[in-house]
Design a protein around this motif. Structure first.
Motif, PDB file in Angstrom:
ATOM      1  N   ILE A   1       0.603  -1.181   0.095  1.00 30.83           N
ATOM      2  CA  ILE A   1       0.082   0.108   0.007  1.00 30.83           C
ATOM      3  C   ILE A   1       0.685   1.168  -0.280  1.00 30.83           C
ATOM      4  O   ILE A   1       2.236   0.989   0.647  1.00 30.83           O
ATOM      5  CB  ILE A   1      -0.667   0.057   1.409  1.00 30.83           C
ATOM      6  N   ILE A   2       0.581   1.893  -1.123  1.00 29.87           N
ATOM      7  CA  ILE A   2       1.435   3.685  -1.398  1.00 29.87           C
ATOM      8  C   ILE A   2       0.160   4.346  -0.578  1.00 29.87           C
ATOM      9  O   ILE A   2      -0.909   3.961  -0.678  1.00 29.87           O
ATOM     10  CB  ILE A   2       1.894   4.100  -2.731  1.00 29.87           C
ATOM     11  N   ASP A   3       0.653   5.047   0.929  1.00 27.37           N
ATOM     12  CA  ASP A   3      -0.757   5.931   1.324  1.00 27.37           C
ATOM     13  C   ASP A   3      -0.011   7.555   0.918  1.00 27.37           C
ATOM     14  O   ASP A   3       0.741   7.619  -0.208  1.00 27.37           O
ATOM     15  CB  ASP A   3       0.528   6.379   2.560  1.00 27.37           C
ATOM     16  N   GLY A   4      -1.224   8.142   1.244  1.00 29.18           N
ATOM     17  CA  GLY A   4      -1.039   9.395   0.477  1.00 29.18           C
ATOM     18  C   GLY A   4      -2.369  10.001   1.186  1.00 29.18           C
ATOM     19  O   GLY A   4      -2.759   9.612   1.996  1.00 29.18           O
ATOM     20  N   GLU A   5      -2.885  11.847   1.047  1.00 31.60           N
ATOM     21  CA  GLU A   5      -3.175  13.205   2.315  1.00 31.60           C
ATOM     22  C   GLU A   5      -4.236  12.605   0.595  1.00 31.60           C
ATOM     23  O   GLU A   5      -4.012  12.755  -0.361  1.00 31.60           O
ATOM     24  CB  GLU A   5      -2.720  13.557   2.082  1.00 31.60           C
ATOM     25  N   LEU A   6      -5.831  12.501   1.294  1.00 32.44           N
ATOM     26  CA  LEU A   6      -6.883  13.075   0.563  1.00 32.44           C
ATOM     27  C   LEU A   6      -6.703  14.461   0.257  1.00 32.44           C
ATOM     28  O   LEU A   6      -7.088  15.111   0.877  1.00 32.44           O
ATOM     29  CB  LEU A   6      -8.303  12.224   0.439  1.00 32.44           C
ATOM     30  N   SER A   7      -6.246  14.713  -0.803  1.00 32.93           N
ATOM     31  CA  SER A   7      -6.094  15.807  -0.988  1.00 32.93           C
ATOM     32  C   SER A   7      -6.379  16.303  -2.170  1.00 32.93           C
ATOM     33  O   SER A   7      -5.988  15.203  -3.541  1.00 32.93           O
ATOM     34  CB  SER A   7      -4.957  16.789   0.024  1.00 32.93           C
ATOM     35  N   ALA A   8      -6.357  17.217  -3.062  1.00 36.70           N
ATOM     36  CA  ALA A   8      -6.880  17.994  -4.988  1.00 36.70           C
ATOM     37  C   ALA A   8      -4.806  17.320  -5.514  1.00 36.70           C
ATOM     38  O   ALA A   8      -5.118  16.226  -6.254  1.00 36.70           O
ATOM     39  CB  ALA A   8      -6.758  19.446  -5.298  1.00 36.70           C
ATOM     40  N   THR A   9      -4.141  17.751  -4.523  1.00 36.03           N
ATOM     41  CA  THR A   9      -2.454  17.139  -5.256  1.00 36.03           C
ATOM     42  C   THR A   9      -2.333  15.906  -4.811  1.00 36.03           C
ATOM     43  O   THR A   9      -2.156  15.764  -6.052  1.00 36.03           O
ATOM     44  CB  THR A   9      -1.948  18.440  -4.080  1.00 36.03           C
ATOM     45  N   ALA A  10      -2.979  15.700  -4.048  1.00 32.89           N
ATOM     46  CA  ALA A  10      -2.679  13.604  -3.893  1.00 32.89           C
ATOM     47  C   ALA A  10      -3.402  13.551  -4.822  1.00 32.89           C
ATOM     48  O   ALA A  10      -3.052  11.795  -5.671  1.00 32.89           O
ATOM     49  CB  ALA A  10      -2.838  13.700  -3.022  1.00 32.89           C
TER      50      ALA A  10
ATOM     51  N   ARG B   1       0.387   9.343 -11.777  1.00 34.82           N
ATOM     52  CA  ARG B   1       1.655   7.717 -11.619  1.00 34.82           C
ATOM     53  C   ARG B   1       0.810   6.826 -12.353  1.00 34.82           C
ATOM     54  O   ARG B   1       1.972   5.883 -12.626  1.00 34.82           O
ATOM     55  CB  ARG B   1       1.527   7.898 -10.115  1.00 34.82           C
ATOM     56  N   LEU B   2      -0.124   6.685 -11.985  1.00 33.23           N
ATOM     57  CA  LEU B   2      -1.252   4.980 -12.380  1.00 33.23           C
ATOM     58  C   LEU B   2      -0.665   5.882 -14.413  1.00 33.23           C
ATOM     59  O   LEU B   2      -0.378   4.437 -14.613  1.00 33.23           O
ATOM     60  CB  LEU B   2      -2.504   5.192 -12.334  1.00 33.23           C
ATOM     61  N   ALA B   3      -1.492   7.107 -14.948  1.00 35.82           N
ATOM     62  CA  ALA B   3      -0.997   7.171 -16.096  1.00 35.82           C
ATOM     63  C   ALA B   3       0.423   6.800 -16.735  1.00 35.82           C
ATOM     64  O   ALA B   3       0.415   6.145 -17.840  1.00 35.82           O
ATOM     65  CB  ALA B   3      -1.453   8.333 -16.168  1.00 35.82           C
ATOM     66  N   ALA B   4       1.645   6.714 -15.826  1.00 41.48           N
ATOM     67  CA  ALA B   4       2.661   6.194 -16.277  1.00 41.48           C
ATOM     68  C   ALA B   4       3.219   5.098 -15.965  1.00 41.48           C
ATOM     69  O   ALA B   4       4.226   4.323 -17.030  1.00 41.48           O
ATOM     70  CB  ALA B   4       4.026   7.817 -15.547  1.00 41.48           C
ATOM     71  N   GLY B   5       2.296   3.934 -15.516  1.00 36.21           N
ATOM     72  CA  GLY B   5       2.275   2.667 -15.322  1.00 36.21           C
ATOM     73  C   GLY B   5       3.877   2.721 -13.969  1.00 36.21           C
ATOM     74  O   GLY B   5       4.174   2.992 -13.804  1.00 36.21           O
ATOM     75  N   GLY B   6       3.371   1.112 -13.544  1.00 38.40           N
ATOM     76  CA  GLY B   6       4.467   0.650 -12.801  1.00 38.40           C
ATOM     77  C   GLY B   6       4.458   0.817 -11.690  1.00 38.40           C
ATOM     78  O   GLY B   6       5.185   1.054 -10.643  1.00 38.40           O
ATOM     79  N   VAL B   7       3.306   1.460 -10.661  1.00 36.56           N
ATOM     80  CA  VAL B   7       2.795   1.663  -9.534  1.00 36.56           C
ATOM     81  C   VAL B   7       2.636   0.448  -9.390  1.00 36.56           C
ATOM     82  O   VAL B   7       1.832  -0.699  -9.890  1.00 36.56           O
ATOM     83  CB  VAL B   7       1.267   2.215  -9.366  1.00 36.56           C
ATOM     84  N   PRO B   8       3.512   0.002  -8.151  1.00 38.09           N
ATOM     85  CA  PRO B   8       4.174  -1.272  -6.904  1.00 38.09           C
ATOM     86  C   PRO B   8       2.925  -2.088  -5.777  1.00 38.09           C
ATOM     87  O   PRO B   8       3.352  -1.653  -4.855  1.00 38.09           O
ATOM     88  CB  PRO B   8       5.279  -0.918  -6.493  1.00 38.09           C
ATOM     89  N   GLY B   9       1.339  -2.134  -6.308  1.00 40.26           N
ATOM     90  CA  GLY B   9       0.227  -1.939  -5.489  1.00 40.26           C
ATOM     91  C   GLY B   9      -0.583  -1.352  -5.683  1.00 40.26           C
ATOM     92  O   GLY B   9      -1.027  -1.370  -6.576  1.00 40.26           O
ATOM     93  N   ARG B  10      -1.573  -0.869  -4.377  1.00 37.03           N
ATOM     94  CA  ARG B  10      -2.159  -0.159  -4.258  1.00 37.03           C
ATOM     95  C   ARG B  10      -1.880   1.855  -3.365  1.00 37.03           C
ATOM     96  O   ARG B  10      -1.033   1.937  -2.888  1.00 37.03           O
ATOM     97  CB  ARG B  10      -3.005  -0.371  -4.152  1.00 37.03           C
ATOM     98  N   ILE B  11      -2.565   3.009  -4.863  1.00 34.96           N
ATOM     99  CA  ILE B  11      -2.553   3.750  -3.801  1.00 34.96           C
ATOM    100  C   ILE B  11      -3.559   4.096  -2.637  1.00 34.96           C
ATOM    101  O   ILE B  11      -4.504   3.511  -3.302  1.00 34.96           O
ATOM    102  CB  ILE B  11      -2.237   5.344  -5.011  1.00 34.96           C
ATOM    103  N   VAL B  12      -3.661   4.219  -1.673  1.00 29.85           N
ATOM    104  CA  VAL B  12      -4.309   4.449  -0.852  1.00 29.85           C
ATOM    105  C   VAL B  12      -4.301   5.884  -0.552  1.00 29.85           C
ATOM    106  O   VAL B  12      -3.619   6.089   0.401  1.00 29.85           O
ATOM    107  CB  VAL B  12      -5.270   3.355   0.448  1.00 29.85           C
ATOM    108  N   LEU B  13      -5.565   7.022  -0.514  1.00 33.20           N
ATOM    109  CA  LEU B  13      -5.694   8.212   0.363  1.00 33.20           C
ATOM    110  C   LEU B  13      -6.375   8.205   1.386  1.00 33.20           C
ATOM    111  O   LEU B  13      -7.252   7.990   1.854  1.00 33.20           O
ATOM    112  CB  LEU B  13      -6.138   9.314  -0.315  1.00 33.20           C
ATOM    113  N   SER B  14      -5.394   9.246   2.542  1.00 30.95           N
ATOM    114  CA  SER B  14      -6.656   8.790   4.011  1.00 30.95           C
ATOM    115  C   SER B  14      -6.802  10.360   4.257  1.00 30.95           C
ATOM    116  O   SER B  14      -5.909  11.680   4.685  1.00 30.95           O
ATOM    117  CB  SER B  14      -5.247   8.439   4.749  1.00 30.95           C
ATOM    118  N   ALA B  15      -7.936   9.941   4.846  1.00 33.27           N
ATOM    119  CA  ALA B  15      -8.365  12.345   5.191  1.00 33.27           C
ATOM    120  C   ALA B  15      -7.471  12.328   6.510  1.00 33.27           C
ATOM    121  O   ALA B  15      -8.168  11.264   7.430  1.00 33.27           O
ATOM    122  CB  ALA B  15      -9.599  11.561   5.469  1.00 33.27           C
TER     123      ALA B  15
END
Length: 352
Positions: free
Chosen positions: A322-331, A338-352
């Protein structure tokens, strides 16, 4: 409430202010705490699917309206409920099933709302989870994920469910018959883990990225094959020791789909999941002579998600990276890029 929306023909994710919904009838309002990022969001941002020689399938022609708040892998906390929403209480943490139908068609009545011809999918046809709050139409779409790590639980609503449903369609009668998974990104990795959890013994993973193939081995793939082959079908057959029983294609483009068809044995099954676009030209005589089954698979039913949550609660599924991130417009913007570029190893999950 703050929400992070996309506009038609604009790839920029914008922070917008929307009225906080007031639940009516059977509706439930949840405060979003986790929101996963999916390839479907990327296609929604682009506004179309690639149909190969048939051109593009524009999503506005399928009823998608913009501006749209994406996000369909959601865990939230119940904030309020309409007067007819039974069985939920404020403060409860729930996973949202987002693949909601019109409730009246034959598919919905049979429990297969993901097959509804008039879908009301959250984050697709209705505002989703890239926001402070999300409105869910009925308590039956809320699953108890107590005991499951929430950042991982969020991914079960789409990547997990998509992988589970596709894996179930691909399982051959014999556990030792090779099943090939093309595309070892987040969804493909979940499919590998699911196949092993369901007792399948021979799983072959195909991917362009060596790091994804290493993750596939860690999750139970018995053989890995680089997709950087001049003849991918031949490489799959060689790696499997012969033509294969089933192939699940999470890429599903003009390169992988013909390779999958060519690598199948007589009576084999190919399950087409990916939305990367292109087309498959099939020799009709071979389709008959090889008795091939070709199945599309789009997410899964509410019942299948309940089964998957049960597997997760019993500890039968290993956790994906799991790749963590903040739930924001920028994130959200960065995650989609990143998904469009390809090669994300796993899943991205954003947290509020």
């Amino acid at each position: 409430m703050h929400a992070f929306a996309i506009f038609q023909d604009d790839h920029t994710v914008t922070d917008v202010e929307l009225p906080t919904p007031t639940p009516e009838g059977t509706e439930i309002l949840l405060r979003v705490v986790r929101s996963g990022v999916c390839h479907t969001d990327m296609h929604l941002r682009e506004g179309y699917y690639d149909l190969g020689s048939r051109g593009r399938l524009n999503l506005i022609d399928r009823g998608v309206t913009y501006p749209l708040v994406l996000g369909h892998e959601v865990v939230g906390v119940v904030e309020a409920a309409g007067p007819d929403a039974d069985g939920v209480s404020p403060g409860e943490h729930r996973l949202v099933y987002p693949w909601i139908g019109d409730g009246s068609c034959d598919a919905c009545q049979a429990g297969h709302e993901n097959l509804c011809p008039s879908p009301r999918n959250l984050g697709v046809a209705r505002h989703g989870g890239y926001a402070e709050f999300i409105l869910v139409p009925h308590p039956r779409y809320l699953l108890d994920v107590t005991g499951i790590e929430e950042r991982w639980a969020a991914t079960l609503a789409c990547s997990g469910l998509t992988a589970y449903s596709a894996a179930r369609k691909a399982l051959p009668a014999t556990a030792s018959d090779p099943v090939v998974v093309i595309g070892a990104g987040g969804v493909g990795l979940m499919a590998i883990a699911t196949l092993r959890a369901l007792g399948h013994e021979a799983v072959l993973a195909v991917d362009l990225q060596e790091r994804n193939l290493e993750l596939a081995r860690q999750l139970g793939a018995t053989t890995t094959i680089s997709a950087r082959q001049e003849d991918l079908a031949a490489a799959i057959v060689a790696g499997a020791g012969g033509p294969v029983a089933a192939i699940v294609d999470f890429v599903n483009n003009s390169t992988t789909a013909p390779a999958a068809f060519a690598a199948l044995r007589k009576g084999g099954t190919m399950v087409q999941v990916g939305l990367f676009g292109g087309e498959l030209v099939i020799p009709t005589a071979l389709l008959t002579l090889k008795i091939i089954t070709i199945r599309g698979s789009f997410v899964g039913s509410l019942g299948e998600l309940e089964e998957l949550v049960g597997l997760a609660r019993r500890g039968a599924l290993p956790h994906l990276p799991i790749i963590d991130g903040e739930l924001s417009a920028t994130a959200v913007q960065d995650a989609l890029d990143r998904l469009a570029a390809g090669g994300v190893p796993g899943r991205i999950v954003l947290s509020a």
